[in-house]
Design a protein around this motif. Structure first.
Motif, PDB file in Angstrom:
ATOM      1  N   LYS A 209     -26.295 -35.656  -1.578  1.00  0.00           N
ATOM      2  CA  LYS A 209     -25.501 -36.754  -2.148  1.00  0.00           C
ATOM      3  C   LYS A 209     -24.271 -36.228  -2.875  1.00  0.00           C
ATOM      4  N   LEU A 210     -24.470 -35.199  -3.684  1.00  0.00           N
ATOM      5  CA  LEU A 210     -23.364 -34.656  -4.461  1.00  0.00           C
ATOM      6  C   LEU A 210     -22.329 -33.996  -3.551  1.00  0.00           C
ATOM      7  N   ALA A 211     -22.783 -33.328  -2.502  1.00  0.00           N
ATOM      8  CA  ALA A 211     -21.861 -32.686  -1.550  1.00  0.00           C
ATOM      9  C   ALA A 211     -20.999 -33.729  -0.845  1.00  0.00           C
ATOM     10  N   GLU A 212     -21.604 -34.874  -0.512  1.00  0.00           N
ATOM     11  CA  GLU A 212     -20.845 -35.953   0.133  1.00  0.00           C
ATOM     12  C   GLU A 212     -19.787 -36.517  -0.821  1.00  0.00           C
ATOM     13  N   MET A 213     -20.125 -36.602  -2.111  1.00  0.00           N
ATOM     14  CA  MET A 213     -19.178 -37.119  -3.099  1.00  0.00           C
ATOM     15  C   MET A 213     -17.991 -36.175  -3.295  1.00  0.00           C
ATOM     16  N   VAL A 214     -18.268 -34.862  -3.217  1.00  0.00           N
ATOM     17  CA  VAL A 214     -17.200 -33.875  -3.398  1.00  0.00           C
ATOM     18  C   VAL A 214     -16.501 -33.559  -2.075  1.00  0.00           C
ATOM     19  N   SER A 215     -17.092 -34.037  -0.965  1.00  0.00           N
ATOM     20  CA  SER A 215     -16.554 -33.811   0.389  1.00  0.00           C
ATOM     21  C   SER A 215     -16.551 -32.333   0.782  1.00  0.00           C
ATOM     22  N   VAL A 216     -17.682 -31.655   0.508  1.00  0.00           N
ATOM     23  CA  VAL A 216     -17.868 -30.278   0.964  1.00  0.00           C
ATOM     24  C   VAL A 216     -19.265 -30.169   1.575  1.00  0.00           C
ATOM     25  N   SER A 217     -19.531 -29.064   2.254  1.00  0.00           N
ATOM     26  CA  SER A 217     -20.853 -28.866   2.843  1.00  0.00           C
ATOM     27  C   SER A 217     -21.865 -28.529   1.748  1.00  0.00           C
ATOM     28  N   THR A 218     -23.133 -28.758   2.046  1.00  0.00           N
ATOM     29  CA  THR A 218     -24.186 -28.473   1.060  1.00  0.00           C
ATOM     30  C   THR A 218     -24.230 -26.983   0.719  1.00  0.00           C
ATOM     31  N   HIS A 219     -24.013 -26.132   1.716  1.00  0.00           N
ATOM     32  CA  HIS A 219     -24.046 -24.687   1.476  1.00  0.00           C
ATOM     33  C   HIS A 219     -22.905 -24.244   0.562  1.00  0.00           C
ATOM     34  N   HIS A 220     -21.721 -24.815   0.785  1.00  0.00           N
ATOM     35  CA  HIS A 220     -20.575 -24.460  -0.052  1.00  0.00           C
ATOM     36  C   HIS A 220     -20.762 -24.957  -1.487  1.00  0.00           C
ATOM     37  N   LEU A 221     -21.295 -26.172  -1.627  1.00  0.00           N
ATOM     38  CA  LEU A 221     -21.515 -26.707  -2.976  1.00  0.00           C
ATOM     39  C   LEU A 221     -22.580 -25.891  -3.706  1.00  0.00           C
ATOM     40  N   SER A 222     -23.634 -25.534  -2.995  1.00  0.00           N
ATOM     41  CA  SER A 222     -24.683 -24.714  -3.591  1.00  0.00           C
ATOM     42  C   SER A 222     -24.107 -23.378  -4.048  1.00  0.00           C
ATOM     43  N   TYR A 223     -23.237 -22.804  -3.235  1.00  0.00           N
ATOM     44  CA  TYR A 223     -22.598 -21.527  -3.562  1.00  0.00           C
ATOM     45  C   TYR A 223     -21.715 -21.664  -4.807  1.00  0.00           C
ATOM     46  N   VAL A 224     -20.961 -22.763  -4.882  1.00  0.00           N
ATOM     47  CA  VAL A 224     -20.075 -22.998  -6.035  1.00  0.00           C
ATOM     48  C   VAL A 224     -20.893 -23.126  -7.324  1.00  0.00           C
ATOM     49  N   ILE A 225     -21.989 -23.872  -7.271  1.00  0.00           N
ATOM     50  CA  ILE A 225     -22.828 -24.055  -8.466  1.00  0.00           C
ATOM     51  C   ILE A 225     -23.495 -22.734  -8.862  1.00  0.00           C
ATOM     52  N   ASN A 226     -24.039 -22.027  -7.863  1.00  0.00           N
ATOM     53  CA  ASN A 226     -24.713 -20.752  -8.144  1.00  0.00           C
ATOM     54  C   ASN A 226     -23.757 -19.691  -8.662  1.00  0.00           C
ATOM     55  N   THR A 227     -22.572 -19.604  -8.025  1.00  0.00           N
ATOM     56  CA  THR A 227     -21.621 -18.544  -8.369  1.00  0.00           C
ATOM     57  C   THR A 227     -20.675 -18.959  -9.495  1.00  0.00           C
ATOM     58  N   GLY A 228     -20.116 -20.155  -9.365  1.00  0.00           N
ATOM     59  CA  GLY A 228     -19.124 -20.604 -10.343  1.00  0.00           C
ATOM     60  C   GLY A 228     -19.711 -20.938 -11.698  1.00  0.00           C
ATOM     61  N   PHE A 229     -20.927 -21.482 -11.705  1.00  0.00           N
ATOM     62  CA  PHE A 229     -21.557 -21.872 -12.982  1.00  0.00           C
ATOM     63  C   PHE A 229     -22.751 -20.990 -13.341  1.00  0.00           C
ATOM     64  N   GLU A 230     -23.146 -20.114 -12.384  1.00  0.00           N
ATOM     65  CA  GLU A 230     -24.294 -19.222 -12.570  1.00  0.00           C
ATOM     66  C   GLU A 230     -25.562 -19.993 -12.936  1.00  0.00           C
ATOM     67  N   LYS A 231     -25.779 -21.087 -12.217  1.00  0.00           N
ATOM     68  CA  LYS A 231     -26.968 -21.928 -12.389  1.00  0.00           C
ATOM     69  C   LYS A 231     -27.414 -22.411 -11.020  1.00  0.00           C
ATOM     70  N   ASN A 232     -28.653 -22.856 -10.926  1.00  0.00           N
ATOM     71  CA  ASN A 232     -29.045 -23.552  -9.697  1.00  0.00           C
ATOM     72  C   ASN A 232     -28.750 -25.043  -9.861  1.00  0.00           C
ATOM     73  N   PHE A 233     -28.894 -25.794  -8.807  1.00  0.00           N
ATOM     74  CA  PHE A 233     -28.541 -27.222  -8.814  1.00  0.00           C
ATOM     75  C   PHE A 233     -29.330 -27.978  -9.881  1.00  0.00           C
ATOM     76  N   PHE A 234     -30.629 -27.708  -9.968  1.00  0.00           N
ATOM     77  CA  PHE A 234     -31.501 -28.378 -10.927  1.00  0.00           C
ATOM     78  C   PHE A 234     -31.002 -28.161 -12.357  1.00  0.00           C
ATOM     79  N   GLN A 235     -30.703 -26.912 -12.709  1.00  0.00           N
ATOM     80  CA  GLN A 235     -30.221 -26.597 -14.060  1.00  0.00           C
ATOM     81  C   GLN A 235     -28.875 -27.253 -14.335  1.00  0.00           C
TER      82      GLN A 235
END
Length: 362
Positions: free
Chosen positions: A281-307
């Motif tokens: 859902k969040l990836a669709e709102m940001v208009s990116v793929s799920t893998h790219h969004l997961s990478y941004v959250i993990n790398t850019g914020f140093e957290k997983n999606f849940f956190q």
């Protein structure tokens, strides 16, 4: 009613409950986790056969050694494998059998050979060896199932903001309880009369079965039913938040752009207030793929999606808790902040703040 009669009553309840629950899982009236429920239903039916001798004794009045039949012993030996397969399908509904999976037949083949040779005049050594193989098989697949569930619990935090209904905690608890009960039973067998422990063991198993019935029948669909979305989420590495396994999927400039866009959207649109928010859902709102969004959250914020999502929820809940004019209860604030239960709200809030919501409000 004396202890013996009460134990007989419990045996009947155990056998009947397991058979009934097995049928419910196989028919799967809610049509969720289909493959997993089929294997779990088979596991429950195989588990019920371990009490069949006692049930037949109660019915006929004479001892019938059903468990000593070669086909029955062999099929019962497969029980831990069937349980492990149900865990595999719960954690990955797209799991497929491969040639490499034939290695799991080594122990069953060795066991079958032992019981055949044991019935051919070499009873003592091969009977002892078959008991050892039963213990090895049970411990190996119990451990493997536990590890698989723990990996699953890390993986779902990469794509789900509320994991309470899909974390398979109930399967983990079953493994731990059965493991402890079996250790007690083995130790008691070695030093004391095992018959005196039957009442305790059977009562414990009955409680475990009712626990299994309650949680297995309310288990939600873990992954989306749509094939493409399911494959996307399954392919996300459960350890993708760890620095040593993180790969560079997009350039740093693109990462910064998506990160900024995501921060702005979280502040203005507040998608975290949706209790069903997930990575798709969040990836669709940001208009990116799920893998790219997961990478941004993990790398850019140093957290997983849940956190990442639940930190926003906790911050929002703090505002509501501080509001002196708010008439919402703690549960009301939990729902208003995007949590789907008071338990998950309390657990997450205390983990992030060191206080329960009630303590924070005071």
């Amino acid at each position: 009613m004396n202890t013996s009669e009460f134990n007989s009553f419990i045996v009947i309840l155990i056998y009947g409950s397991l058979v009934l629950l097995s049928l419910l899982k196989l028919t799967n009236p809610l049509k969720v986790n289909r493959k997993a429920n089929i294997w779990f239903g088979i596991f429950l039916f195989l588990w019920s056969t371990f009490w069949l001798d006692e049930v037949l004794l109660l019915i006929t009045g004479s001892a019938i050694e059903f468990h000593s039949l070669l086909p029955v012993r062999f099929v019962q030996f497969l029980t831990p494998i069937v349980f492990y397969l149900s865990v595999l399908f719960y954690t990955n509904p797209s799991f497929t059998f491969k040639i490499s999976g034939l290695k799991f037949l080594i122990l069953p083949a060795a066991f079958l050979l032992c019981i055949i040779l044991g019935q051919s005049g070499y009873e003592v050594p091969f009977e002892n060896l078959s008991v050892i193989l039963i213990l090895i098989q049970a411990l190996f697949y119990t451990g493997l199932s536990y590890i698989t569930i723990r990996k699953h619990q890390r993986k779902i935090q990469q794509f789900s903001s509320n994991t309470e209904g899909i974390n398979l905690n109930w399967l983990e608890y079953i493994i731990l309880v059965l493991f402890m009960v079996n250790i007690i039973y083995v130790i008691y067998n070695l030093f004391y009369d095992p018959k005196s422990l039957n009442f305790f063991i059977n009562t414990t198993f009955l409680l475990v079965i009712y626990f299994v019935a309650y949680y297995s029948l309310k288990q939600k669909e873990i992954y989306p039913l749509e094939e493409r979305q399911r494959q996307e989420l399954i392919s996300i590495d459960e350890d993708s938040g760890d620095e040593e396994v993180r790969r560079k999927l997009i350039p740093d400039e693109e990462l910064l752009k998506i990160k900024t866009q995501l921060e702005m959207m979280m502040e203005t649109q507040k998608p975290y207030l949706d209790s069903e928010l997930n990575l798709i859902k969040l990836a669709e709102m940001v208009s990116v793929s799920t893998h790219h969004l997961s990478y941004v959250i993990n790398t850019g914020f140093e957290k997983n999606f849940f956190q990442y999502v639940n930190e926003f929820r906790v911050d929002y809940a703090k505002i509501l808790l501080k509001d002196p004019n708010s008439k919402l209860s703690i549960l009301g604030i939990a729902y208003e902040s995007g949590f789907n239960s008071k338990t998950s709200f309390n657990t997450t809030f205390k983990k992030l703040t060191g206080q329960t919501p009630s303590e924070f409000k005071k």
